[in-house]
Design a protein around this motif. Structure first.
Motif, PDB file in Angstrom:
ATOM      1  N   GLN A 196       1.962 -15.638  -6.401  1.00 10.67           N
ATOM      2  CA  GLN A 196       0.925 -15.255  -5.434  1.00 10.67           C
ATOM      3  C   GLN A 196       1.495 -15.179  -4.024  1.00 10.67           C
ATOM      4  O   GLN A 196       1.191 -14.265  -3.263  1.00 10.67           O
ATOM      5  N   LYS A 197       2.369 -16.120  -3.697  1.00 15.09           N
ATOM      6  CA  LYS A 197       3.030 -16.104  -2.391  1.00 15.09           C
ATOM      7  C   LYS A 197       3.889 -14.846  -2.254  1.00 15.09           C
ATOM      8  O   LYS A 197       3.890 -14.190  -1.211  1.00 15.09           O
ATOM      9  N   LYS A 198       4.615 -14.499  -3.306  1.00 12.35           N
ATOM     10  CA  LYS A 198       5.457 -13.302  -3.293  1.00 12.35           C
ATOM     11  C   LYS A 198       4.608 -12.041  -3.124  1.00 12.35           C
ATOM     12  O   LYS A 198       4.980 -11.127  -2.404  1.00 12.35           O
ATOM     13  N   LYS A 199       3.458 -12.007  -3.796  1.00 11.26           N
ATOM     14  CA  LYS A 199       2.565 -10.854  -3.679  1.00 11.26           C
ATOM     15  C   LYS A 199       2.041 -10.723  -2.248  1.00 11.26           C
ATOM     16  O   LYS A 199       1.998  -9.623  -1.698  1.00 11.26           O
ATOM     17  N   GLU A 200       1.667 -11.833  -1.643  1.00 11.16           N
ATOM     18  CA  GLU A 200       1.188 -11.811  -0.252  1.00 11.16           C
ATOM     19  C   GLU A 200       2.298 -11.351   0.694  1.00 11.16           C
ATOM     20  O   GLU A 200       2.050 -10.548   1.601  1.00 11.16           O
ATOM     21  N   GLU A 201       3.506 -11.853   0.509  1.00 12.42           N
ATOM     22  CA  GLU A 201       4.643 -11.438   1.338  1.00 12.42           C
ATOM     23  C   GLU A 201       4.872  -9.936   1.211  1.00 12.42           C
ATOM     24  O   GLU A 201       5.114  -9.241   2.201  1.00 12.42           O
ATOM     25  N   TYR A 202       4.781  -9.441   0.005  1.00 12.08           N
ATOM     26  CA  TYR A 202       4.984  -8.022  -0.267  1.00 12.08           C
ATOM     27  C   TYR A 202       3.908  -7.187   0.430  1.00 12.08           C
ATOM     28  O   TYR A 202       4.213  -6.166   1.050  1.00 12.08           O
ATOM     29  N   GLY A 203       2.668  -7.622   0.329  1.00 14.74           N
ATOM     30  CA  GLY A 203       1.566  -6.922   0.991  1.00 14.74           C
ATOM     31  C   GLY A 203       1.740  -6.901   2.500  1.00 14.74           C
ATOM     32  O   GLY A 203       1.535  -5.864   3.148  1.00 14.74           O
ATOM     33  N   ARG A 204       2.117  -8.037   3.070  1.00 13.04           N
ATOM     34  CA  ARG A 204       2.339  -8.112   4.522  1.00 13.04           C
ATOM     35  C   ARG A 204       3.474  -7.190   4.959  1.00 13.04           C
ATOM     36  O   ARG A 204       3.400  -6.542   5.996  1.00 13.04           O
ATOM     37  N   LYS A 205       4.515  -7.145   4.162  1.00 12.18           N
ATOM     38  CA  LYS A 205       5.662  -6.288   4.472  1.00 12.18           C
ATOM     39  C   LYS A 205       5.217  -4.832   4.586  1.00 12.18           C
ATOM     40  O   LYS A 205       5.575  -4.135   5.544  1.00 12.18           O
ATOM     41  N   TYR A 206       4.397  -4.383   3.654  1.00 14.70           N
ATOM     42  CA  TYR A 206       3.943  -2.996   3.687  1.00 14.70           C
ATOM     43  C   TYR A 206       2.900  -2.758   4.762  1.00 14.70           C
ATOM     44  O   TYR A 206       2.856  -1.676   5.354  1.00 14.70           O
ATOM     45  N   ALA A 207       2.085  -3.751   5.047  1.00 17.09           N
ATOM     46  CA  ALA A 207       1.118  -3.621   6.140  1.00 17.09           C
ATOM     47  C   ALA A 207       1.853  -3.474   7.470  1.00 17.09           C
ATOM     48  O   ALA A 207       1.493  -2.632   8.310  1.00 17.09           O
ATOM     49  N   LYS A 208       2.905  -4.281   7.655  1.00 15.36           N
ATOM     50  CA  LYS A 208       3.703  -4.190   8.885  1.00 15.36           C
ATOM     51  C   LYS A 208       4.389  -2.833   8.984  1.00 15.36           C
ATOM     52  O   LYS A 208       4.458  -2.243  10.061  1.00 15.36           O
ATOM     53  N   LEU A 267       3.365   0.017   7.648  1.00 13.89           N
ATOM     54  CA  LEU A 267       2.334   1.010   7.967  1.00 13.89           C
ATOM     55  C   LEU A 267       1.962   0.938   9.442  1.00 13.89           C
ATOM     56  O   LEU A 267       1.884   1.965  10.119  1.00 13.89           O
ATOM     57  N   LEU A 268       1.767  -0.264   9.947  1.00 16.67           N
ATOM     58  CA  LEU A 268       1.422  -0.446  11.357  1.00 16.67           C
ATOM     59  C   LEU A 268       2.521   0.128  12.259  1.00 16.67           C
ATOM     60  O   LEU A 268       2.244   0.836  13.224  1.00 16.67           O
ATOM     61  N   ASN A 269       3.752  -0.152  11.916  1.00 18.62           N
ATOM     62  CA  ASN A 269       4.886   0.346  12.690  1.00 18.62           C
ATOM     63  C   ASN A 269       4.909   1.877  12.711  1.00 18.62           C
ATOM     64  O   ASN A 269       5.123   2.494  13.761  1.00 18.62           O
ATOM     65  N   VAL A 270       4.692   2.500  11.560  1.00 21.03           N
ATOM     66  CA  VAL A 270       4.697   3.961  11.478  1.00 21.03           C
ATOM     67  C   VAL A 270       3.573   4.539  12.332  1.00 21.03           C
ATOM     68  O   VAL A 270       3.783   5.487  13.101  1.00 21.03           O
ATOM     69  N   LEU A 271       2.370   3.981  12.228  1.00 23.32           N
ATOM     70  CA  LEU A 271       1.240   4.491  13.004  1.00 23.32           C
ATOM     71  C   LEU A 271       1.461   4.314  14.507  1.00 23.32           C
ATOM     72  O   LEU A 271       1.113   5.195  15.300  1.00 23.32           O
ATOM     73  N   GLN A 272       2.056   3.195  14.907  1.00 23.93           N
ATOM     74  CA  GLN A 272       2.352   2.977  16.320  1.00 23.93           C
ATOM     75  C   GLN A 272       3.390   3.978  16.812  1.00 23.93           C
ATOM     76  O   GLN A 272       3.277   4.504  17.922  1.00 23.93           O
ATOM     77  N   ARG A 273       4.389   4.262  16.007  1.00 22.18           N
ATOM     78  CA  ARG A 273       5.408   5.254  16.396  1.00 22.18           C
ATOM     79  C   ARG A 273       4.813   6.650  16.504  1.00 22.18           C
ATOM     80  O   ARG A 273       5.315   7.478  17.247  1.00 22.18           O
ATOM     81  N   LEU A 274       3.740   6.898  15.758  1.00 20.57           N
ATOM     82  CA  LEU A 274       3.052   8.186  15.854  1.00 20.57           C
ATOM     83  C   LEU A 274       2.179   8.268  17.102  1.00 20.57           C
ATOM     84  O   LEU A 274       1.601   9.301  17.395  1.00 20.57           O
TER      85      LEU A 274
END
Length: 111
Positions: A73-85, A87-94
């Motif tokens: 569950q911890k690994k799944k949360e880390e994975y989700g956060r990684k992709y959320a970050k 996505l956020l980075n890509v949108l900010q660069r746009l």
């Protein structure tokens, strides 16, 4: 640039584990079974399993097979956060502002 097949398979199996095999210490399908599912050589799946084992997603129990790690569950949360970050980075660069990003995400969730 082409992604090596074993990395693609590792990603597919990771998602499979996060969605279908969510309990710690749960037996997952064998290397041969995943080779059949994804129509690849068992060596490709074996390489993918080694990556997942190194990332503490799965562990081997001698000749009994591979199991889901204790902290899945911890690994799944880390994975989700990684992709959320990401996505956020890509949108900010746009050029989107935080408020625009929040509105966009809320709009997508409501659909």
């Amino acid at each position: 640039m082409n992604t090596p097949k074993y990395l693609e398979i590792a990603e597919l199996i990771r998602m499979d584990i996060f969605v279908k095999y969510t309990k710690a210490n749960q037996l997952i399908p064998s290397i041969r079974r995943y080779a059949q599912i994804y129509n690849v050589n068992p060596n490709t799946v074996s390489h993918a399993f080694r990556l997942l084992e190194a990332d503490n997603i799965i562990y081997s129990y001698r000749t009994r097979g591979y199991y889901v790690s204790e902290d899945i569950q911890k690994k799944k949360e880390e994975y989700g956060r990684k992709y959320a970050k990401h996505l956020l980075n890509v949108l900010q660069r746009l050029g989107y502002s935080d408020v625009e990003i929040e509105n966009m995400i809320e709009e997508v969730i409501k659909r």
